[in-house]
Every structure is written in C-alpha cells, then in structure tokens.
Design a protein around this motif. Structure first.
Motif, short mmCIF file in Angstrom:
data_model
loop_
_atom_site.label_atom_id
_atom_site.label_comp_id
_atom_site.label_asym_id
_atom_site.label_seq_id
_atom_site.Cartn_x
_atom_site.Cartn_y
_atom_site.Cartn_z
N GLU A 1 0.84 -1.20 0.00
CA GLU A 1 0.00 0.00 0.00
C GLU A 1 0.88 1.26 0.00
OE1 GLU A 1 -2.33 1.53 -1.02
OE2 GLU A 1 -4.06 1.21 0.30
N MET A 2 0.29 2.34 -0.42
CA MET A 2 0.94 3.65 -0.39
C MET A 2 1.41 3.96 1.04
SD MET A 2 -0.99 7.14 -1.48
CE MET A 2 -0.14 8.51 -2.20
N SER A 3 2.59 4.53 1.16
CA SER A 3 3.07 4.98 2.46
C SER A 3 2.46 6.34 2.79
CB SER A 3 4.59 5.09 2.46
OG SER A 3 5.04 5.73 3.64
N PHE A 4 1.89 6.44 3.97
CA PHE A 4 1.29 7.70 4.42
C PHE A 4 2.15 8.44 5.43
CE2 PHE A 4 -2.56 5.36 3.06
CZ PHE A 4 -3.03 6.27 2.13
N GLY A 5 3.37 7.97 5.66
CA GLY A 5 4.25 8.66 6.60
C GLY A 5 3.66 8.75 7.99
#
Length: 205
Positions: A82-86
């Motif tokens: 999944e996309m990294s959201f920091g």
C-alpha cells in the motif's frame, strides 16, 4: 491472454476504526477473515498460474485464506504494498482531516497535488505498481490472483481504463475482499467484473 483476478485484503481492525494503515496496519477482523473465506469458496475451482500478494500481513494473510489447499506458492511482491502515508499511519482519518485539512482534501479530491513529507505521492505508487502488471501480462497465460490494497488497486484500474492520474477517484475505493476480473491481451484490457461482493451475501452481519 492473462486473466487478472484482483482483490483487496479483508477488513482489518484499523479499517473498522477508520485509521490510515499504509505500510503499517493491523490484523484482519473476524469479518475480514470471513470475507476472505467466502471469496476463497467462490474461487475454489479456479486454477491459478500464480498468486501475487503484497507482503503486508493483511494482504498476505488474505491470500493464504483464498489459496486454500492449492499447491502453489504465494509470490510476495514488494511493489504492490500500500501507499506509504508517513506520519499519518495509525492515525484516525478524522484527526488527520482536522489537523491537515488541505492535504487530506487533496488525497481524495486532487491526487496530483497530494504530497506527503515522509510518505509517497500517487505518482510514486503508480511508477512501482504498473510495471508489476506488465510483467505479469508478459509472464503468464491464464489466471493470476493479485491480493493488494485500496490505493494500489485503484491505480491498477486507472491504468486498465486508460485514465490520467488526476481522475483516480472517479470511482470509489474497491470494497474489502471484493472481486474484480480483468482480461489482459497485448495492450488491451477488458473489465469482466468490477468490485463484486455478491459472495458476501451470506456473511454474518
């Protein structure tokens, strides 16, 4: 021709709490496990040439359930994480919306403008995900199962439909353990089924 069977992982605790997961996350809920079992039952007679899964536990565990007793190794593919959201990961969506309203709005309504100081942009995710689809098309004839995440699947379907990144959210996030089937031949795609959850009709509410 390659037939892609695409699904999103089962519901997790953080899904139910409306927290950003990204590349962290939480275990599948009972509902998530049941959804994966239902999809596994639906697909039990499909012969897969390969099963690809994000290595994040929520996706890999879902793939294991769907695989059932098939004698096939699940391929852990880092590029479909999944996309990294920091710093947003683990934080409730409501809190993020209140503390960073502009970027939260961009996330869902202006994908080109969305930026994350410690996470990824949509373009970065696109650039790692789409080569996987092209590699699978080249390598396999027949059925391939891909178990991934909401944003990853949205980007795959954007590519399938030939839309620009700015139009990413013209469609809603695919439901957990929904089934999407895409026929891929050369540079052409045909969507046979999209976001179907009819196998969940008998699930306990």
């Amino acid at each position: 021709m390659t037939k892609l069977y695409l699904t999103r992982h089962g519901q997790t605790v953080w899904n139910s709490e409306r927290r950003f997961q990204g590349q962290q996350g939480s275990p599948l809920t009972e509902k998530g496990i049941e959804g994966a079992k239902k999809l596994g039952d639906r697909l039990k007679n499909i012969e897969f040439g390969a099963i690809y899964a994000s290595p994040l536990p929520r996706a890999y565990d879902t793939a294991e359930i769907i695989k059932g007793d098939r004698d096939i190794k699940i391929i852990k593919e880092e590029r479909i994480k999944e996309m990294s959201f920091g710093d947003w990961e683990g934080v409730k969506a409501k809190v993020v919306q209140e503390s960073d309203a502009e970027m939260f709005n961009n996330l869902w309504n202006n994908p080109i403008a969305y930026m994350s100081e410690k996470g990824e942009t949509y373009q970065q995710v696109y650039d790692r995900v789409i080569p996987v689809i092209e590699e699978i098309k080249e390598k396999y004839e027949g059925n391939v199962l891909i178990v991934a995440h909401g944003i990853v699947l949205a980007i795959i379907m954007l590519y399938v439909k030939g839309r620009p990144l700015k139009d990413l959210w013209e469609d809603e996030v695919l439901p957990n353990t929904s089934l999407t089937i895409v026929d891929a031949k050369n540079d052409k795609f045909n969507i046979e089924l999209y976001g179907d959850i009819s196998h969940n009709d008998s699930m306990t509410r």
